[in-house]
Design a protein around this motif. Structure first.
Motif, PDB file in Angstrom:
ATOM      1  N   TYR A  17       1.124  -0.660  -0.045  1.00  0.00           N
ATOM      2  CA  TYR A  17      -0.079  -0.239   0.201  1.00  0.00           C
ATOM      3  C   TYR A  17       1.155   1.309   0.726  1.00  0.00           C
ATOM      4  O   TYR A  17       1.836   1.088   1.149  1.00  0.00           O
ATOM      5  N   PHE A  18       0.088   2.089  -0.997  1.00  0.00           N
ATOM      6  CA  PHE A  18       1.209   3.344  -1.188  1.00  0.00           C
ATOM      7  C   PHE A  18       1.002   4.309  -0.169  1.00  0.00           C
ATOM      8  O   PHE A  18      -0.407   4.597  -0.592  1.00  0.00           O
ATOM      9  N   SER A  19       1.652   4.734   0.545  1.00  0.00           N
ATOM     10  CA  SER A  19       1.117   5.656   2.036  1.00  0.00           C
ATOM     11  C   SER A  19       2.034   6.720   2.282  1.00  0.00           C
ATOM     12  O   SER A  19       2.539   6.988   1.596  1.00  0.00           O
ATOM     13  N   THR A  20       1.501   7.598   2.982  1.00  0.00           N
ATOM     14  CA  THR A  20       1.968   8.841   3.042  1.00  0.00           C
ATOM     15  C   THR A  20       2.373   8.888   5.268  1.00  0.00           C
ATOM     16  O   THR A  20       1.220   8.082   5.014  1.00  0.00           O
ATOM     17  N   SER A  21       3.135   9.494   5.677  1.00  0.00           N
ATOM     18  CA  SER A  21       3.109   9.901   6.034  1.00  0.00           C
ATOM     19  C   SER A  21       1.806  10.388   7.271  1.00  0.00           C
ATOM     20  O   SER A  21       1.679  10.043   8.589  1.00  0.00           O
ATOM     21  N   GLU A  22       1.081  10.733   6.411  1.00  0.00           N
ATOM     22  CA  GLU A  22      -0.284  11.147   7.002  1.00  0.00           C
ATOM     23  C   GLU A  22      -1.639  10.292   7.254  1.00  0.00           C
ATOM     24  O   GLU A  22      -2.080  10.769   8.509  1.00  0.00           O
ATOM     25  N   ASN A  23      -1.352   9.085   6.511  1.00  0.00           N
ATOM     26  CA  ASN A  23      -2.181   8.322   6.386  1.00  0.00           C
ATOM     27  C   ASN A  23      -2.044   6.854   6.178  1.00  0.00           C
ATOM     28  O   ASN A  23      -2.792   5.209   6.201  1.00  0.00           O
ATOM     29  N   GLN A  24      -0.698   6.695   6.533  1.00  0.00           N
ATOM     30  CA  GLN A  24      -0.036   4.775   7.052  1.00  0.00           C
ATOM     31  C   GLN A  24      -0.748   4.643   8.283  1.00  0.00           C
ATOM     32  O   GLN A  24      -1.213   3.243   7.884  1.00  0.00           O
ATOM     33  N   SER A  25      -0.680   5.283   9.626  1.00  0.00           N
ATOM     34  CA  SER A  25      -1.936   4.845  10.451  1.00  0.00           C
ATOM     35  C   SER A  25      -3.215   4.580  10.198  1.00  0.00           C
ATOM     36  O   SER A  25      -4.084   3.208  10.525  1.00  0.00           O
ATOM     37  N   GLU A  26      -3.733   4.841   8.823  1.00  0.00           N
ATOM     38  CA  GLU A  26      -5.156   5.036   8.745  1.00  0.00           C
ATOM     39  C   GLU A  26      -5.290   4.142   8.110  1.00  0.00           C
ATOM     40  O   GLU A  26      -6.232   2.666   8.225  1.00  0.00           O
ATOM     41  N   ILE A  27      -3.817   3.681   7.132  1.00  0.00           N
ATOM     42  CA  ILE A  27      -4.500   1.934   6.492  1.00  0.00           C
ATOM     43  C   ILE A  27      -3.978   0.571   7.694  1.00  0.00           C
ATOM     44  O   ILE A  27      -4.589   0.017   7.575  1.00  0.00           O
ATOM     45  N   ILE A  28      -3.133   1.039   8.337  1.00  0.00           N
ATOM     46  CA  ILE A  28      -2.883   0.391   9.523  1.00  0.00           C
ATOM     47  C   ILE A  28      -4.070  -0.605   9.977  1.00  0.00           C
ATOM     48  O   ILE A  28      -4.296  -1.695  10.315  1.00  0.00           O
ATOM     49  N   ASN A  29      -4.512   0.652  10.192  1.00  0.00           N
ATOM     50  CA  ASN A  29      -6.425   0.548  11.789  1.00  0.00           C
ATOM     51  C   ASN A  29      -7.345  -0.231  10.577  1.00  0.00           C
ATOM     52  O   ASN A  29      -7.999  -0.858  11.318  1.00  0.00           O
ATOM     53  N   ILE A  30      -7.025   0.099   8.852  1.00  0.00           N
ATOM     54  CA  ILE A  30      -8.460  -0.697   8.185  1.00  0.00           C
ATOM     55  C   ILE A  30      -7.467  -1.645   8.451  1.00  0.00           C
ATOM     56  O   ILE A  30      -9.377  -3.668   8.775  1.00  0.00           O
ATOM     57  N   LEU A  31      -6.516  -2.747   8.241  1.00  0.00           N
ATOM     58  CA  LEU A  31      -6.209  -3.673   8.174  1.00  0.00           C
ATOM     59  C   LEU A  31      -6.236  -4.338   8.845  1.00  0.00           C
ATOM     60  O   LEU A  31      -6.480  -5.523   9.606  1.00  0.00           O
ATOM     61  N   LEU A  32      -6.251  -3.444  10.317  1.00  0.00           N
ATOM     62  CA  LEU A  32      -6.303  -4.772  11.418  1.00  0.00           C
ATOM     63  C   LEU A  32      -7.079  -4.764  12.128  1.00  0.00           C
ATOM     64  O   LEU A  32      -7.770  -6.120  12.953  1.00  0.00           O
ATOM     65  N   ALA A  33      -8.332  -3.633  11.679  1.00  0.00           N
ATOM     66  CA  ALA A  33      -9.835  -4.055  11.636  1.00  0.00           C
ATOM     67  C   ALA A  33     -10.606  -5.588  11.121  1.00  0.00           C
ATOM     68  O   ALA A  33     -11.524  -5.968  10.860  1.00  0.00           O
ATOM     69  N   SER A  34      -9.612  -5.950   9.833  1.00  0.00           N
ATOM     70  CA  SER A  34      -9.903  -7.202   9.038  1.00  0.00           C
ATOM     71  C   SER A  34      -9.685  -8.206   9.896  1.00  0.00           C
ATOM     72  O   SER A  34     -10.112  -9.466   8.880  1.00  0.00           O
ATOM     73  N   VAL A  35      -9.046  -8.502  10.482  1.00  0.00           N
ATOM     74  CA  VAL A  35      -8.123  -9.436  10.790  1.00  0.00           C
ATOM     75  C   VAL A  35      -9.415 -10.487  11.622  1.00  0.00           C
ATOM     76  O   VAL A  35      -8.858 -11.608  11.023  1.00  0.00           O
ATOM     77  N   GLU A  36     -10.183 -10.034  12.629  1.00  0.00           N
ATOM     78  CA  GLU A  36     -11.106 -10.841  12.479  1.00  0.00           C
ATOM     79  C   GLU A  36     -12.009 -12.116  11.878  1.00  0.00           C
ATOM     80  O   GLU A  36     -12.278 -13.519  12.012  1.00  0.00           O
ATOM     81  N   VAL A  37     -12.320 -11.405  10.497  1.00  0.00           N
ATOM     82  CA  VAL A  37     -13.194 -11.736   9.363  1.00  0.00           C
ATOM     83  C   VAL A  37     -12.155 -12.864   8.318  1.00  0.00           C
ATOM     84  O   VAL A  37     -12.232 -13.651   8.620  1.00  0.00           O
ATOM     85  N   LEU A  38     -10.560 -12.214   8.910  1.00  0.00           N
ATOM     86  CA  LEU A  38     -10.066 -12.771   8.003  1.00  0.00           C
ATOM     87  C   LEU A  38      -9.616 -14.563   8.575  1.00  0.00           C
ATOM     88  O   LEU A  38      -9.356 -15.056   7.888  1.00  0.00           O
ATOM     89  N   LYS A  39      -9.332 -14.160   9.888  1.00  0.00           N
ATOM     90  CA  LYS A  39      -9.220 -15.828  10.505  1.00  0.00           C
ATOM     91  C   LYS A  39     -10.376 -17.102  10.357  1.00  0.00           C
ATOM     92  O   LYS A  39      -9.972 -18.177  10.758  1.00  0.00           O
ATOM     93  N   LYS A  40     -11.582 -16.272   9.985  1.00  0.00           N
ATOM     94  CA  LYS A  40     -13.021 -16.964   9.507  1.00  0.00           C
ATOM     95  C   LYS A  40     -13.052 -17.816   8.512  1.00  0.00           C
ATOM     96  O   LYS A  40     -13.201 -18.567   8.246  1.00  0.00           O
ATOM     97  N   GLN A  41     -12.266 -17.170   7.844  1.00  0.00           N
ATOM     98  CA  GLN A  41     -12.133 -17.386   6.602  1.00  0.00           C
ATOM     99  C   GLN A  41     -11.474 -19.320   5.410  1.00  0.00           C
ATOM    100  O   GLN A  41     -10.400 -19.260   6.672  1.00  0.00           O
ATOM    101  N   SER A  42     -12.083 -19.292   5.111  1.00  0.00           N
ATOM    102  CA  SER A  42     -12.002 -20.781   4.384  1.00  0.00           C
ATOM    103  C   SER A  42     -10.338 -20.724   3.884  1.00  0.00           C
ATOM    104  O   SER A  42     -10.220 -19.776   2.783  1.00  0.00           O
ATOM    105  N   GLY A  43      -9.176 -21.522   4.132  1.00  0.00           N
ATOM    106  CA  GLY A  43      -8.037 -21.583   3.670  1.00  0.00           C
ATOM    107  C   GLY A  43      -7.013 -20.440   4.179  1.00  0.00           C
ATOM    108  O   GLY A  43      -5.708 -20.846   4.233  1.00  0.00           O
ATOM    109  N   PHE A  44      -7.618 -20.101   5.494  1.00  0.00           N
ATOM    110  CA  PHE A  44      -6.854 -18.896   5.779  1.00  0.00           C
ATOM    111  C   PHE A  44      -5.237 -19.306   6.920  1.00  0.00           C
ATOM    112  O   PHE A  44      -5.835 -20.383   8.071  1.00  0.00           O
ATOM    113  N   ILE A  45      -4.247 -18.717   6.507  1.00  0.00           N
ATOM    114  CA  ILE A  45      -3.421 -19.321   7.500  1.00  0.00           C
ATOM    115  C   ILE A  45      -2.404 -18.332   8.093  1.00  0.00           C
ATOM    116  O   ILE A  45      -2.509 -18.345   9.262  1.00  0.00           O
ATOM    117  N   SER A  46      -2.023 -17.099   7.847  1.00  0.00           N
ATOM    118  CA  SER A  46      -1.237 -15.874   8.248  1.00  0.00           C
ATOM    119  C   SER A  46      -2.145 -14.488   7.653  1.00  0.00           C
ATOM    120  O   SER A  46      -2.013 -14.853   6.789  1.00  0.00           O
TER     121      SER A  46
END
Length: 219
Positions: A17-46
């Motif tokens: 993801y091509f970020s800037t110092s202003e939005n890097q944390s925003e991208i990370i927070n969106i990704l962190l919020a997706s973790v619980e959904v990812l863990k429930k997906q068939s075939g997910f490893i890490s």
């Protein structure tokens, strides 16, 4: 913790993801919020999130049982919702296979992705399908030379994109000083005489691992 190995029978996805110092944390927070959904997906490893120290990238390293499972997630409601949330941020994403991996002292233990551990180096080599095979050959050769030239290199792990457009080295280092030293070694110079010249455009960034999550069945 996620392990990187040429013997891994997994589908690996790396997204930059091509970020800037202003939005890097925003991208990370969106990704962190997706973790619980990812863990429930068939075939997910890490799923691992990396934050570049210069603020210009957020990189994710995902492992799935196979390409079909990964594509099924992308086409699911949850996958489309995540894509929509991240749609305002430029991203480059490919499916990869690990083609070369070596650890310090020839350790038989595959490199692992851990938080609070090593300095991580993503080297981005953008190439073409015609040139990628030769680039991979040279990377297999120079991975050996890298360890001969630098005692601070913990692991080097070259990935080949399945579409032929890229290779990525996921490197782990003991310190920034060790990393800077390799840039002075023959064939690794960042000033235009590296082994990849004529085969790929090379760009690199240094990262910290900020999050990593194996699947529940791999915990």
């Amino acid at each position: 913790m996620p392990a990187i190995s040429i013997n891994n029978d997994v589908a690996t996805t790396i997204a930059l993801y091509f970020s800037t110092s202003e939005n890097q944390s925003e991208i990370i927070n969106i990704l962190l919020a997706s973790v619980e959904v990812l863990k429930k997906q068939s075939g997910f490893i890490s799923f691992s999130i990396h934050k570049s120290q210069d603020g210009l990238r957020v990189a994710t390293y995902e492992q799935w049982q196979n390409q079909a499972d990964y594509e099924a997630f992308l086409n699911s409601i949850a996958g489309k919702e995540l894509t929509a949330k991240l749609s305002t941020f430029p991203v480059e994403s490919h499916l990869f296979e690990v083609v070369a991996s070596q650890s310090i002292s020839g350790s038989p233990v595959p490199p692992q992705i851990i938080t609070g551990g090593f300095l991580t180096h993503f080297a981005e080599f953008r190439t073409t399908p015609e040139k990628q095979p030769r680039l991979v050959e040279l990377q297999k050769e120079y991975i050996v030379k890298a360890f001969e030239n630098n005692t601070g290199l913990v692991s080097a792990n070259f990935h080949r994109s399945l579409d032929g457009l890229m290779t990525i080295n996921y490197g782990q280092w003991s310190s920034q000083e060790a990393f800077k030293a390799i840039l002075q070694a023959p064939g690794f110079e960042s000033t235009g005489s590296g082994y990849w010249v004529g085969l790929a455009e090379n760009e690199f960034h240094l990262y910290d691992v900020v999050f990593t999550e194996p699947s529940e069945e791999n915990n």
